[in-house]
Design an enzyme around this catalytic site. Sequence first.
Site, PDB file in Angstrom:
ATOM      1  N   SER A   1       0.844  -1.191   0.000  1.00  8.86           N
ATOM      2  CA  SER A   1       0.000   0.000   0.000  1.00  8.86           C
ATOM      3  C   SER A   1       0.878   1.240   0.000  1.00  8.86           C
ATOM      4  O   SER A   1       2.073   1.152  -0.334  1.00  8.86           O
ATOM      5  CB  SER A   1      -0.942  -0.042   1.210  1.00  8.86           C
ATOM      6  OG  SER A   1      -1.941   0.933   1.083  1.00  8.86           O
ATOM      7  N   ASN A   2       0.337   2.386   0.352  1.00  9.73           N
ATOM      8  CA  ASN A   2       1.128   3.625   0.390  1.00  9.73           C
ATOM      9  C   ASN A   2       0.610   4.520   1.503  1.00  9.73           C
ATOM     10  O   ASN A   2      -0.334   4.174   2.204  1.00  9.73           O
ATOM     11  CB  ASN A   2       1.097   4.324  -0.975  1.00  9.73           C
ATOM     12  CG  ASN A   2      -0.310   4.718  -1.369  1.00  9.73           C
ATOM     13  OD1 ASN A   2      -0.945   5.538  -0.722  1.00  9.73           O
ATOM     14  ND2 ASN A   2      -0.830   4.097  -2.420  1.00  9.73           N
ATOM     15  N   ASN A   3       1.254   5.689   1.653  1.00 12.20           N
ATOM     16  CA  ASN A   3       0.999   6.551   2.819  1.00 12.20           C
ATOM     17  C   ASN A   3      -0.176   7.501   2.674  1.00 12.20           C
ATOM     18  O   ASN A   3      -0.350   8.385   3.509  1.00 12.20           O
ATOM     19  CB  ASN A   3       2.243   7.402   3.092  1.00 12.20           C
ATOM     20  CG  ASN A   3       3.350   6.592   3.707  1.00 12.20           C
ATOM     21  OD1 ASN A   3       3.090   5.607   4.392  1.00 12.20           O
ATOM     22  ND2 ASN A   3       4.587   6.985   3.453  1.00 12.20           N
TER      23      ASN A   3
END
Length: 222
Positions: free
Chosen positions: A33-35
């Site tokens: 995933s990402n931030n």
Amino acid sequence: MQDPAVSRPLVGKRVVVTSGPTREAIDPVRYLSNNSSGKQGHAIAKAAAEAGAEVVLVTGPVNLPDPVGVTVVHVESARDMLTAVEQALPATIAIFAAAVADWRVADVAGAKLKKGPAGPPSLAFVENPDILATVAKHPSKRPQLVVGFAAETEAVIDNARAKLARKGSDLIVANDVGVATGTFGGDANTVHIVSADGVETWARQSKDDVARALIALVAKRL
Ligand code: CTP
Ligand code: CA
């Protein structure tokens, strides 16, 4: 009383917004995933609803409450996000603020990957569908106005111009997401509005104010 055409310029219009990250499975218990916090996308959905629109917010996993007065569809993967967006069409306006994972794991393991003598696993990736480009180039359901974001850590404007052309969107909201800017996860944002008309840079402001200004701009352009 204020003129509703001014205070609620999107009455009778349907707006689709994407927000947050996507999650791409590796195995039943792990993902990539990402931030992205979803703060900007959620603020846009809220601002559109306050402007009188019927809003569908398609969001990846975030730690935010569902905005009031908005239909919220919760998804995990990029492919699920695309399906939900297509189901939400037709719409007058589509705004793509999600940080969609560009790639997913080619072969998702059916059981949890285990440590062993063979060492760490190698992951092969395949590219995810581009939701913005798919909608912007839709043969029959292209919204009247399609707005994308560009998350960049360098050459912000040049990269945003290239995205405007490549993806077929009407506007690109470009923001610098380099770690030093604090934009990912933070409450403020400095954005550049890139369109065929040129580039307009807005002073750093809260994500709620960016959202309200963007909705006002979009309503004006309709
Ligand atoms: N986007 C999308 N679907 C994807 C990838 C991106 O809808 N699979 C949308 C984002 O929501 C954003 C815009 O496209 O509105 C630009 O996303 P960005 O990640 O900045 O650009 P990419 O085209 O993915 O290029 P890169 O990450 O290589 O810079
Ligand atoms: Ca990307």
